[in-house]
Scaffold this active site. Structure first.
Site, PDB file in Angstrom:
ATOM      1  N   ASP A 100       0.786  -1.253   0.000  1.00  0.00           N
ATOM      2  CA  ASP A 100       0.000   0.000   0.000  1.00  0.00           C
ATOM      3  C   ASP A 100       0.814   1.296   0.000  1.00  0.00           C
ATOM      4  O   ASP A 100       0.454   2.265   0.694  1.00  0.00           O
ATOM      5  CB  ASP A 100      -0.968  -0.001   1.202  1.00  0.00           C
ATOM      6  CG  ASP A 100      -1.958  -1.150   1.138  1.00  0.00           C
ATOM      7  OD1 ASP A 100      -1.916  -1.909   0.167  1.00  0.00           O
ATOM      8  OD2 ASP A 100      -2.774  -1.279   2.072  1.00  0.00           O
ATOM      9  N   GLU A 153      -4.637  -0.686  -1.201  1.00  0.00           N
ATOM     10  CA  GLU A 153      -5.954  -0.824  -0.576  1.00  0.00           C
ATOM     11  C   GLU A 153      -6.922  -0.047  -1.455  1.00  0.00           C
ATOM     12  O   GLU A 153      -6.753   1.172  -1.646  1.00  0.00           O
ATOM     13  CB  GLU A 153      -5.950  -0.291   0.856  1.00  0.00           C
ATOM     14  CG  GLU A 153      -7.261  -0.573   1.573  1.00  0.00           C
ATOM     15  CD  GLU A 153      -7.227  -0.238   3.064  1.00  0.00           C
ATOM     16  OE1 GLU A 153      -6.132  -0.020   3.616  1.00  0.00           O
ATOM     17  OE2 GLU A 153      -8.320  -0.204   3.669  1.00  0.00           O
ATOM     18  N   LYS A 165      -6.558  -4.568  -3.225  1.00  0.00           N
ATOM     19  CA  LYS A 165      -7.121  -5.402  -2.150  1.00  0.00           C
ATOM     20  C   LYS A 165      -8.185  -4.615  -1.377  1.00  0.00           C
ATOM     21  O   LYS A 165      -7.955  -3.490  -0.957  1.00  0.00           O
ATOM     22  CB  LYS A 165      -6.006  -5.899  -1.221  1.00  0.00           C
ATOM     23  CG  LYS A 165      -5.245  -4.809  -0.491  1.00  0.00           C
ATOM     24  CD  LYS A 165      -4.195  -5.443   0.393  1.00  0.00           C
ATOM     25  CE  LYS A 165      -3.463  -4.502   1.297  1.00  0.00           C
ATOM     26  NZ  LYS A 165      -4.268  -3.591   2.117  1.00  0.00           N
ATOM     27  N   THR A 168       0.455   0.589   6.572  1.00  0.00           N
ATOM     28  CA  THR A 168       1.118   0.959   7.805  1.00  0.00           C
ATOM     29  C   THR A 168       1.446  -0.309   8.589  1.00  0.00           C
ATOM     30  O   THR A 168       0.736  -1.321   8.458  1.00  0.00           O
ATOM     31  CB  THR A 168       0.221   1.895   8.672  1.00  0.00           C
ATOM     32  OG1 THR A 168      -0.963   1.178   9.061  1.00  0.00           O
ATOM     33  CG2 THR A 168      -0.158   3.146   7.942  1.00  0.00           C
ATOM     34  N   CYS A 190      -2.191  -2.717   7.661  1.00  0.00           N
ATOM     35  CA  CYS A 190      -2.173  -3.602   6.497  1.00  0.00           C
ATOM     36  C   CYS A 190      -0.938  -4.497   6.429  1.00  0.00           C
ATOM     37  O   CYS A 190      -1.005  -5.623   5.932  1.00  0.00           O
ATOM     38  CB  CYS A 190      -2.317  -2.779   5.226  1.00  0.00           C
ATOM     39  SG  CYS A 190      -3.969  -2.083   5.082  1.00  0.00           S
TER      40      CYS A 190
HETATM   41  N1  TIU Z   1      -2.669   0.219   4.358  1.00  0.00           N
HETATM   42  C1  TIU Z   1      -3.151   0.362   5.582  1.00  0.00           C
HETATM   43  O1  TIU Z   1      -2.469   0.116   6.545  1.00  0.00           O
HETATM   44  N2  TIU Z   1      -4.435   0.883   5.718  1.00  0.00           N
HETATM   45  C2  TIU Z   1      -4.849   1.660   6.762  1.00  0.00           C
HETATM   46  O2  TIU Z   1      -6.003   2.066   6.828  1.00  0.00           O
HETATM   47  N3  TIU Z   1      -3.902   2.006   7.684  1.00  0.00           N
HETATM   48  C3  TIU Z   1      -4.058   2.869   8.747  1.00  0.00           C
HETATM   49  O3  TIU Z   1      -3.145   2.942   9.545  1.00  0.00           O
HETATM   50  N4  TIU Z   1      -5.165   3.584   8.843  1.00  0.00           N
END
Ligand code: TIU
Length: 224
Positions: free
Chosen positions: A23, A71, A128, A157, A161
């Protein structure tokens, strides 16, 4: 050849492992995307970009399978549970219009992977709908087709994810390593806690290691 890692050395397989970049899309690292709509300071994530670039270059040079995820939801939101869309007290939600187009929607400018990490032909780019990269995607089939047994994770993060995807991979039997300085969170304490919980209990979810150790071991093991 082993990688110096926590909680103990990570043994590299005979066949090339895969790199999974989670992501690294504008939604999470640029102002006005999904990450900032949740109230986060997105600039915190930018520091890993040069590290991820370095790892990606090494993976490309060595001919590793590279998977990029985003995402993303369909424009009609049919793959976005209402519970996810309505979570939080945000002014702008998934599917709403933002400065980079509709938030977290496949095909919108904000959903694109950042310029310096754009996938090349031959690399996979997986949209995804969940936090985990295996949920409702072809990831497992792709890895099986390529006889992949070992996975290197990076991206954002860490505790959302990245960790969800790594846990999904661990449950499917993959040997997983998270590259410590190539992942980041909006919450530095959560990042550290995630790294610690992955390698605790003898590597209950897998291994962690800094990029320098990963890169030098990959080059020695698989370089010409
Ligand atoms: N890619 C991912 O981690 N999606 C999130 O929503 N992360 C947050 O930390 N919000």
């Amino acid at each position: 050849m082993n990688i110096d890692a926590k909680p103990y050395p990570f043994e590299l397989p005979e066949t090339l492992p895969a790199l999974i970049i989670i992501d690294m899309q504008r939604d999470f690292v640029e102002q006005g995307g999904f990450g900032s709509s949740l109230g986060n300071d997105v600039t915190l994530l930018l520091k890993i970009v040069p590290v991820v670039e370095r790892i990606l270059q090494v993976a490309r040079d060595l001919g590793m399978l590279v998977i990029h995820t985003r995402e993303a939801h369909k424009a009609d939101l049919s793959d976005c549970p209402e519970s996810k869309r309505m979570r939080g007290q945000c002014a702008v939600r998934i599917g709403d219009q933002g400065p980079m187009g509709r938030l977290l929607i496949d095909g919108e400018p904000g959903n694109e992977i950042i310029d310096t990490l754009k996938p090349l032909p031959g690399e996979y780019e997986i949209a995804k709908p969940g936090k985990g990269a295996f949920y409702a995607t072809a990831l497992q089939d792709i890895l099986s087709e390529h006889d992949i047994t070992h996975l290197f994770f990076c991206g954002v993060t860490t505790e959302v994810c990245v960790q969800t995807s790594m846990r999904e991979a661990n449950d499917r039997g993959y040997e997983c390593l998270l590259i410590e300085d190539a992942t980041e969170s909006y919450f530095p304490d959560f990042k550290q806690a995630t790294l610690d919980m992955i390698s605790a209990q003898g590597g209950i979810v897998g291994w962690t290691s800094p990029s320098e150790s990963v890169i030098s071991a990959l080059k020695s093991r698989y370089g010409q």
